[in-house]
Enzyme design. Structure first.
Site, PDB file in Angstrom:
ATOM      1  N   CYS A   1     -25.263   2.442 -11.888  1.00  0.00           N
ATOM      2  CA  CYS A   1     -24.447   3.633 -12.112  1.00  0.00           C
ATOM      3  C   CYS A   1     -25.299   4.792 -12.606  1.00  0.00           C
ATOM      4  O   CYS A   1     -25.841   4.756 -13.713  1.00  0.00           O
ATOM      5  CB  CYS A   1     -23.344   3.315 -13.127  1.00  0.00           C
ATOM      6  SG  CYS A   1     -22.253   4.712 -13.459  1.00  0.00           S
TER       7      CYS A   1
ATOM      8  N   GLU B   1       0.822  -1.206   0.000  1.00  0.00           N
ATOM      9  CA  GLU B   1       0.000   0.000   0.000  1.00  0.00           C
ATOM     10  C   GLU B   1       0.860   1.263   0.000  1.00  0.00           C
ATOM     11  O   GLU B   1       0.523   2.251  -0.657  1.00  0.00           O
ATOM     12  CB  GLU B   1      -0.949  -0.001   1.203  1.00  0.00           C
ATOM     13  CG  GLU B   1      -2.037  -1.054   1.142  1.00  0.00           C
ATOM     14  CD  GLU B   1      -2.966  -0.877  -0.048  1.00  0.00           C
ATOM     15  OE1 GLU B   1      -3.043   0.239  -0.599  1.00  0.00           O
ATOM     16  OE2 GLU B   1      -3.614  -1.863  -0.434  1.00  0.00           O
TER      17      GLU B   1
ATOM     18  N   CYS C   1     -17.415   0.866 -19.934  1.00  0.00           N
ATOM     19  CA  CYS C   1     -18.711   0.722 -19.262  1.00  0.00           C
ATOM     20  C   CYS C   1     -19.383  -0.606 -19.590  1.00  0.00           C
ATOM     21  O   CYS C   1     -20.096  -1.165 -18.749  1.00  0.00           O
ATOM     22  CB  CYS C   1     -19.629   1.886 -19.634  1.00  0.00           C
ATOM     23  SG  CYS C   1     -19.062   3.486 -18.994  1.00  0.00           S
TER      24      CYS C   1
ATOM     25  N   CYS D   1     -13.277   1.308 -14.767  1.00  0.00           N
ATOM     26  CA  CYS D   1     -13.808   2.668 -14.592  1.00  0.00           C
ATOM     27  C   CYS D   1     -12.641   3.664 -14.577  1.00  0.00           C
ATOM     28  O   CYS D   1     -12.398   4.374 -13.611  1.00  0.00           O
ATOM     29  CB  CYS D   1     -14.600   2.742 -13.293  1.00  0.00           C
ATOM     30  SG  CYS D   1     -15.660   4.188 -13.147  1.00  0.00           S
TER      31      CYS D   1
ATOM     32  N   CYS E   1     -18.495  -3.214 -17.049  1.00  0.00           N
ATOM     33  CA  CYS E   1     -18.644  -2.855 -15.640  1.00  0.00           C
ATOM     34  C   CYS E   1     -19.682  -3.741 -14.965  1.00  0.00           C
ATOM     35  O   CYS E   1     -20.826  -3.835 -15.439  1.00  0.00           O
ATOM     36  CB  CYS E   1     -19.045  -1.387 -15.506  1.00  0.00           C
ATOM     37  SG  CYS E   1     -19.264  -0.867 -13.787  1.00  0.00           S
TER      38      CYS E   1
END
Length: 514
Positions: free
Chosen positions: A280, A108, A271, A264, A274
């Protein structure tokens, strides 16, 4: 559903470990002076700001059915499409909770402001060198900077090691087990990193918000206001907490980030691929705009869009930023206006002893332990005006402070290098100076050292210094294999081909693709 690994082991042993760990964390938290204010008070203040602002339900998830569909769709997609990344493999195969948390922590921190493709190699080398917290805690800052060189944002590596030392020396070698204690006990661990570690390593049901998640949530709920504002930021964190799957919080958070990174995306989002397209609002807006383009008069508002009864919705885009038909869902999130980096100029010199006994050497000096590029090595440099005659004089004085008298007439200006940091655009005026005498390597004071070219390329130096050295090598005949200048000088030394070879070349040249 698959249970988080944090539940592995007998209940009694876990209760004992949790109790012991909780005691260590409380003692460390009470004695910590790095973060004096209590997290609960800050959270209450932020919640009050959030509740006072008018927000339309249009931007929220209205019922649990929507949340359930979102979770199921996203996790099913993630199980099929997730990328095979080294930190995920390491975490999935690790049963020791402290090692799991450490593996997540390193990944991270490295992934902050850095692309996945760049991080993979650094992560593998880091974990091979320091596979545990104890290994990292015993390393030197010089070793950390050396391995981190080229990854950028060098304070991340330093704080990571500081955190490892604190865990080993003050927490008995055990990582804090909750997002709250991770954030308040470990240096450099903020809200996002703490929640990422807690959810992925320990199975705590806490949501995360990074740049990818911001983009996903702003599009899914059609949030057009500035995502960097306090109000919008708190709304996004609230949405993330509402959506996170309690049974698989780590996988859910990674799935949300994966969706933003691979589907995205900022421009040209996919799209059609997705998994949450049906939920959405940005996609719904695109479909409505396309359908009503030829039917509705200009400027008419769709009844399904945000329409608060009183006042301007704090999550909608301002009226000064109308919908751009060409952008589609990329109308969200709103583009944040960033302050341009300030411009600075530095004069730096590559000082070399090409005929030193034992081989050519170049001089490097160490930067201060705080500030930009803290603790890294660089060529002797001075802050300078963009142009002027004072550069040479100041630079010569700097060189003399390190190695004594130098031949001023040999100092040559070779060019410049422009390198942009997060907040500074720094122009390096590159100089070169060669000490031609065949002498032993000069003795230098602490904070400086002479290195061979091979040692330079493996030392803890920044990318900017490597750029500077390439300019210097390009001015030295036959030393820089990658520059155009070197290639030209090398070609000029080639032997002229024979007459027969010239005939063959002229015959085959038209058939050789460029």
């Amino acid at each position: 559903m698959r249970k988080p690994r944090a539940a592995v082991g007998s209940r009694s042993r876990c209760r004992k470990q949790a109790s012991s760990q909780e005691g260590r964390e409380k003692r460390a938290l009470s004695s910590s002076q790095a973060k004096p204010s209590a997290p609960d008070g800050l959270a209450r203040q932020q919640e009050e700001v959030r509740l006072q602002a008018p927000v339309s339900p249009y931007h929220l998830f209205r019922d649990t059915a929507e949340v359930t569909v979102f979770r199921k769709s996203l996790l099913s997609w993630y199980d099929r499409e997730k990328r095979d990344l080294p930190w995920r493999r390491r975490v999935e195969g690790e049963v020791d909770l402290d090692r799991r948390a450490y593996a997540v922590w390193v990944s991270e921190v490295m992934l902050q402001q850095t692309q996945v493709a760049t991080v993979i190699d650094y992560y593998n080398r880091w974990m091979q060198k320091w596979p545990t917290l104890q290994d990292l805690a015993s390393a030197s800052l010089e070793e950390v900077n050396q391995l981190w060189a080229g990854l950028g944002y060098y304070s991340r590596g330093r704080r990571l090691q500081e955190g490892a030392r604190k865990v080993v020396e003050e927490l008995g070698g055990h990582m804090p087990r909750t997002a709250e204690t991770l954030q308040w006990l470990l240096p450099g661990v903020g809200r996002y990193t703490a929640r990422a570690i807690a959810s992925i390593a320990f199975g705590q049901a806490t949501g995360v918000v990074d740049g990818n998640v911001v983009r996903v949530l702003c599009r899914v709920r059609a949030i057009g206001a500035d995502p960097s504002s306090t109000l919008v930021s708190q709304q996004l964190w609230s949405l993330a907490q509402q959506l996170v799957e309690p049974a698989r919080p780590g996988d859910f958070n990674q799935a949300a980030m994966e969706l933003g990174a691979t589907v995205c995306t900022p421009q040209r989002p996919l799209c059609s691929q997705c998994p949450v397209q049906s939920l959405c609002r940005a996609h719904q807006r695109v479909e409505r705009e396309q359908l009503s383009a030829s039917r509705s008069p200009p400027g008419s508002r769709d009844v399904e869009e945000c329409a608060p009864n009183t006042g301007q919705c704090q999550l909608c885009a301002p009226p000064t930023e109308p919908w751009d038909q060409t952008l589609g869902v990329a109308n969200f999130p709103r583009k944040v206006s960033r302050r341009p980096p300030r411009e600075e100029c530095s004069a730096t010199c590559v000082l070399e002893q090409p005929r030193a006994l034992g081989g050519a050497r170049i001089l490097l000096v160490q930067r201060p332990n705080s500030g930009l590029l803290a603790g890294l090595w660089e060529f002797p440099s001075v802050t300078a005006e963009p142009s002027g005659q004072h550069q040479r004089k100041a630079l010569l004085q700097k060189l003399q402070s390190w190695v004594g008298p130098v031949p001023a007439t040999r100092l040559r200006h070779l060019g410049q290098v422009v390198h942009t940091f997060s907040h500074i655009k720094l122009t390096y005026q590159v100089y070169g100076l060669a000490l031609e005498e065949q002498t032993p390597v000069a003795i230098v004071p602490p904070g400086a050292r002479w290195l061979t070219r091979e040692e330079f390329h493996t030392a803890a130096v920044s990318t900017a210094m490597k750029k500077v050295f390439r300019v210097y090598e390009g001015q030295q005949p036959g030393t820089c294999k990658g520059s155009k200048r070197s290639q030209v000088s090398t070609l000029s030394r080639w032997k002229k081909p024979s007459a027969g070879q010239q005939v063959l070349d002229s015959f085959f040249r038209p058939h050789i693709p460029c």
